[in-house]
Design a protein around this motif. Structure first.
Motif, mmCIF file in Angstrom:
data_model
loop_
_atom_site.group_PDB
_atom_site.id
_atom_site.type_symbol
_atom_site.label_atom_id
_atom_site.label_comp_id
_atom_site.label_asym_id
_atom_site.label_seq_id
_atom_site.Cartn_x
_atom_site.Cartn_y
_atom_site.Cartn_z
ATOM 1 N N GLY A 1 0.842 -1.190 0.000
ATOM 2 C CA GLY A 1 0.000 0.000 0.000
ATOM 3 C C GLY A 1 0.867 1.225 0.000
ATOM 4 O O GLY A 1 2.066 1.159 -0.322
ATOM 5 N N GLU A 2 0.288 2.354 0.374
ATOM 6 C CA GLU A 2 1.035 3.603 0.405
ATOM 7 C C GLU A 2 2.186 3.480 1.407
ATOM 8 O O GLU A 2 1.974 3.189 2.582
ATOM 9 C CB GLU A 2 0.114 4.750 0.816
ATOM 10 C CG GLU A 2 0.780 6.104 0.760
ATOM 11 C CD GLU A 2 -0.171 7.233 1.125
ATOM 12 O OE1 GLU A 2 0.302 8.384 1.213
ATOM 13 O OE2 GLU A 2 -1.366 6.964 1.340
ATOM 14 N N GLU A 3 3.392 3.658 0.936
ATOM 15 C CA GLU A 3 4.623 3.571 1.735
ATOM 16 C C GLU A 3 4.874 2.165 2.279
ATOM 17 O O GLU A 3 5.716 1.983 3.154
ATOM 18 C CB GLU A 3 4.597 4.576 2.892
ATOM 19 C CG GLU A 3 4.507 6.032 2.454
ATOM 20 C CD GLU A 3 4.565 6.988 3.632
ATOM 21 O OE1 GLU A 3 4.234 6.571 4.759
ATOM 22 O OE2 GLU A 3 4.963 8.148 3.424
#
Length: 298
Positions: free
Chosen positions: A37-39
């Motif tokens: 996912g994000e980061e």
């Protein structure tokens, strides 16, 4: 001084809170999870080559990646073993080969099973007698860490949280059910639990304990129990939910939770002494933050 930390289970309840704390203080975090996912990098704990690639510069590990409770994958015990036992072994070997400074593993009070009769306060050194495959997998992970420490000199520690609640928890939980039912105008009824004791701890307190274990200069023990400091019945939990959400309508029957262990109050003095751990979030404060998070998701 900042360092590069490999964080597993970074999309999970505890992993997200640890990720936030480490990033806020300036550490370089290599965050991985089975689903990216994000980061967050997508990496299963069985993907050994990817683990070594991603962890090329890591100097320590905070291991939160796991099947996350006795209520999850109950019908797939082999998956629990693969994730929680084999996955932990893969990380310990990675830390050994790369000569990492420390490994902090997120275990569980499920490793204890039912605590010995006659104890008013349960220390970490009582025999572990888990009553579920999940609990057994956490006990096995702890024993693996002990073996790596004794035979290979790996600096590692296991943190055993009690029942974790708070923003981010989406799996089955009595507190979650009480809050969601109150917000939806439903009655909550459990056919058990009126006088059944349970020990809760807010997710942010657990994350803080893991970071404290990562930072401690010296660890006299290889396992520490973490609770929110309370030892209350589900009736008392229900009363606190009603204080936060006056519309809550909660009824409880007699007897123990049929799928939970009977556990006396855990002694958290070792974590207080060696890690500087203090539970900071009261049940009422934690319920308010959790209720707000659940309401926002609706």
């Amino acid at each position: 001084m900042t360092e590069t930390i490999l964080l597993t289970g970074a999309s999970g309840l505890i992993g997200r809170a640890v990720h936030r704390m480490l990033r806020e203080r300036g550490d370089d975090v290599i965050a991985i999870d089975r689903i990216g996912g994000e980061e967050i990098l997508a990496c299963d704990l069985s993907e050994i080559h990817r683990l070594y690639e991603f962890a090329a510069n890591a100097t320590a590990i905070v291991h939160c990646g796991a099947i996350s409770g006795p209520m999850v994958a109950r019908d797939n015990p082999y998956l629990i073993v693969q994730s929680n036992v084999v996955g932990t072994a893969n990380l310990l070997e990675l830390a050994r080969v790369r000569k990492m400074r420390r490994v902090v593993c997120c275990s569980s009070v499920s490793a204890y099973g039912n605590t010995p009769a006659g104890l008013d306060l349960v220390p970490e050194d009582v025999p572990l007698r888990p009553t579920s495959v999940y609990g057994a997998s956490k006990a096995a992970g702890e024993h693996l860490l002990d073996g790596y420490a004794l035979q290979h000199g790996l600096d590692g520690v296991s943190i055993r949280p009690a029942w974790v609640y708070g923003p981010g928890r989406t799996t089955d939980c009595a507190i979650r059910s009480m809050i969601l039912d109150a917000q939806a105008g439903r009655t909550t009824h459990f056919p058990f639990g009126r006088d059944f004791y349970r020990q809760y701890v807010h997710v942010d307190d657990v994350a803080a304990a893991l970071v404290l274990a990562l930072d401690a200069k010296k660890l006299p023990r290889r396992s520490y129990t973490i609770t929110g400091g309370g030892y209350i019945t589900l009736s008392e939990v229900a009363r606190t939910v009603k204080a936060v959400l006056p519309q809550a309508d909660i009824t409880l029957g007699d007897g123990a939770d049929p799928v939970d262990d009977v556990q006396a109050r855990f002694d958290i003095s070792a974590a207080q002494r060696d890690l500087g751990y203090r539970p900071r979030i009261s049940l009422e404060e934690g319920l308010r933050s959790y209720a707000a998070w659940l309401a926002a998701r609706r």
